[in-house]
Motif scaffolding. Structure first.
Motif, PDB file in Angstrom:
ATOM      1  N   VAL A 378       0.074  -3.907   6.680  1.00 11.11           N
ATOM      2  CA  VAL A 378       0.071  -2.623   7.399  1.00 11.11           C
ATOM      3  C   VAL A 378      -0.130  -1.497   6.386  1.00 11.11           C
ATOM      4  CG1 VAL A 378       1.349  -1.128   8.980  1.00 11.11           C
ATOM      5  CG2 VAL A 378       1.654  -3.608   9.105  1.00 11.11           C
ATOM      6  N   ILE A 379       0.672  -1.509   5.310  1.00 12.28           N
ATOM      7  CA  ILE A 379       0.435  -0.540   4.234  1.00 12.28           C
ATOM      8  C   ILE A 379       0.514  -1.266   2.898  1.00 12.28           C
ATOM      9  CG2 ILE A 379       1.182   1.534   5.462  1.00 12.28           C
ATOM     10  CD1 ILE A 379       3.848   1.344   4.242  1.00 12.28           C
ATOM     11  N   LYS A 380      -0.201  -0.732   1.920  1.00 11.73           N
ATOM     12  CA  LYS A 380      -0.276  -1.410   0.628  1.00 11.73           C
ATOM     13  C   LYS A 380       0.304  -0.522  -0.458  1.00 11.73           C
ATOM     14  CE  LYS A 380      -3.435  -4.179  -2.023  1.00 11.73           C
ATOM     15  NZ  LYS A 380      -2.297  -4.950  -2.540  1.00 11.73           N
ATOM     16  N   GLN A 381       1.146  -1.130  -1.269  1.00 18.54           N
ATOM     17  CA  GLN A 381       1.802  -0.398  -2.364  1.00 18.54           C
ATOM     18  C   GLN A 381       0.775   0.323  -3.239  1.00 18.54           C
ATOM     19  OE1 GLN A 381       4.822  -2.682  -4.445  1.00 18.54           O
ATOM     20  NE2 GLN A 381       4.112  -1.855  -6.378  1.00 18.54           N
ATOM     21  N   GLY A 382       1.060   1.541  -3.575  1.00 18.55           N
ATOM     22  CA  GLY A 382       0.194   2.288  -4.499  1.00 18.55           C
ATOM     23  C   GLY A 382      -0.937   3.037  -3.821  1.00 18.55           C
ATOM     24  N   THR A 383      -1.146   2.812  -2.521  1.00 12.84           N
ATOM     25  CA  THR A 383      -2.262   3.497  -1.852  1.00 12.84           C
ATOM     26  C   THR A 383      -1.759   4.805  -1.213  1.00 12.84           C
ATOM     27  OG1 THR A 383      -1.892   2.338   0.225  1.00 12.84           O
ATOM     28  CG2 THR A 383      -3.447   1.335  -1.315  1.00 12.84           C
TER      29      THR A 383
END
Ligand code: CMP
Length: 509
Positions: A378-383
């Motif tokens: 769903v969401i990606k670390q660092g983005t």
């Protein structure tokens, strides 16, 4: 019969216990027992049984008068069994004990079969000779017999030579996934190539036995060679009014992070056809596990379905009957229900309790729902990002990406219905501090920054309470997990610092 040769010595000794042949058979059996691996000792069972048969024949010979016809028959039979025992044991010692495995590993089944058949034919011919029958005269005297044998062996020999050709040319090996002709039914993993046929293990978990002659006439597709990578295709349609570039981006985004799909060569989407119901797209991608091809195709289709649902790209289908009765009323009812669901979801978010009921109603009217399939990120670390997510249904895992190839992901938390994530980026604009992945199908209520900004513009005074609440939650999260993780170490637990960041991000003075 001539004296001197090894075979002649055995033949002369005929079936006598203690004769050279019997002693040799016994010696070979003992050698086989010691040389064979434990798992292969079962092969000696038949040999020992035959040897007992030979001993019985010898005992019977002592009881039958030498002039009786039965004496001659038992004598030849005893010899036949003895020769079988010697040659079979010799072969087992040679092929299975590891003597040969040093050079050829393992001996191909087809070579074993042919070699053994030749040995048995030789034993039969020798026995016939010992019984006073000239085997060559049998064939030459009867043209009919020769023709019958020739015809009946035609197919068998064809299969055998085709098997030898497969062995020599190696279009496939044991363990390879192959397809014969273009038939989906003739796909399987090669289990064995023997003198007559090739055994395949199909995806239905059944054995498919294909005569070597049939294989030699078929086109063969090998999915394991030269590399294990092979291409799969999925076809999907999208409406005419959605631009192909948007559809392509949705498809590629949907399958990009599927571990089963190879990164290299990258997946591609071809706009294939302007069909009756929509534009047809051909999705091509590579994978390395052919046995799982149907599961991977299904995963890709599911990912595309979820991505299309989120992007509001409908998959066209032919509609034959449509019921127009009171559709508007039904739609209004559904919308009211969806609004109530979104409003309830917002009540779970601790820091939104600072807002008035009217502001929450307004926020609920500006937000949407999104569906993610199990395994989707769903969401990606660092983005970067702009959304807050509240879980309406299903479960997600919050993961820290460690950068360590041995253990790339570390679980921080699992969140279920009512749980929320993404508030830090929504409020401060900082990159995502963790990756969040759906562990089941999840329905998420999504609050976009633009909607939140409109609410804040009318209620700037509430920011102080919001930052206090968020700082408290941050402190709670920090207490629950390893504080040395960079994302966690950076968590803002001081409400004043947080308030400053939020004000700056939303340009509130
Ligand atoms: P954000 O940084 O926007 O994106 C990742 C989200 O994961 C983060 O906001 C939090 O909502 C959530 N998150 C981060 N760390 C944890 C944690 N230890 N436990 C639960 N949720 C977390």
């Amino acid at each position: 019969m001539e004296h001197g040769g090894f075979l002649e010595v055995i033949l002369e000794s005929k079936a006598t216990v203690g004769g050279v042949g019997t002693v040799l058979a016994l010696a070979l059996m003992v050698a086989a027992w010691f040389l064979l691996p434990h798992s292969d000792r079962g092969k000696l069972r038949l040999i020992v049984t035959l040897f007992i048969g030979h001993v019985l024949a010898v005992v019977a010979l002592g009881l039958i008068p030498p002039t009786a016809t039965a004496h001659a028959v038992v004598s030849v039979l005893g010899l036949f069994i003895l020769l079988i025992v010697i040659t079979r044991t010799g072969f087992v010692v040679f092929a299975d004990s590891g003597l040969l495995r040093r050079w050829v590993n393992p001996l191909p089944k087809i070579i074993r079969d042919i070699f053994q058949s030749l040995i048995y034919i030789a034993v039969l011919l020798i026995t016939l000779r010992a019984a006073g029958v000239d085997p060559s005269s049998l064939l030459t005297t009867s043209a009919l017999l020769t023709a019958v044998i020739g015809l009946s062996l035609q197919e068998t020999l064809g299969n055998m030579f085709a098997g030898l050709a497969i062995q020599a040319q190696e279009p496939f090996r044991v363990g390879d996934w192959i397809q014969l002709d273009d038939s989906e039914r003739l796909v399987g993993r090669v289990l064995e190539i023997n003198w007559r046929s090739t055994k395949l293990f199909t995806n239905d978990e059944t054995e498919l036995i294909v005569p070597n002659g049939v294989i030699s006439k078929s086109s063969i597709r090998n999915f394991t060679r030269p590399t294990e990578s092979s291409r799969l295709s999925v076809r999907v349609q999208a409406p005419y009014d959605v631009p192909p570039a948007r559809v392509r981006e949705a498809i590629l985004g949907a399958i990009r992070d599927l571990p089963e799909v190879s990164r290299e060569p990258a997946p591609t989407v071809v706009t294939e056809d302007f069909a009756d119901h929509g534009v047809a797209y051909w999705v091509r991608f590579f994978m390395n596990d052919f046995q799982q091809r149907h599961r991977i195709e299904s995963l890709v289709r599911e990912r595309i379905w979820y991505a299309f649902a989120r992007e509001e790209i409908s998959i066209p289908y032919p509609i034959r009957v449509s019921y127009a009765h009171d559709a508007a009323a039904t739609r209004a009812e559904q919308e009211a229900k969806a609004l109530a669901t979104r409003r309830r979801a917002l009540e779970h978010v601790g820091f939104l309790r600072a807002l008035s009921p009217e502001a929450l109603d307004e926020l609920a009217s500006m937000i949407s729902c999104r569906l993610y399939g199990a395994g989707e990120t769903v969401i990606k670390q660092g983005t970067a990002g702009e959304e807050l997510y509240v879980i309406e249904r299903g479960e997600v895992e919050v993961l820290h990406e460690t950068g360590d190839p041995k253990k790339p992901l570390q679980e921080l938390a699992r969140l279920g219905p009512g749980g929320y994530f993404g508030e830090m980026t929504l409020l401060t604009g900082e990159p995502r501090s963790a990756t969040v992945r759906a562990s089941t199908e999840v329905e998420l209520v999504v609050v976009e920054k633009s909607a939140f900004q409109r609410i804040i513009a009318n209620a700037p005074g509430e920011l102080e309470q919001i930052s206090t609440s968020v700082a408290e939650r941050q402190a709670e999260l920090k207490a629950n997990v390893d504080r040395t993780i960079p994302g966690i170490a950076n968590m803002a637990t001081d409400s004043h610092v947080l308030l400053k960041r939020i004000r700056r991000f939303f340009s509130v003075g």
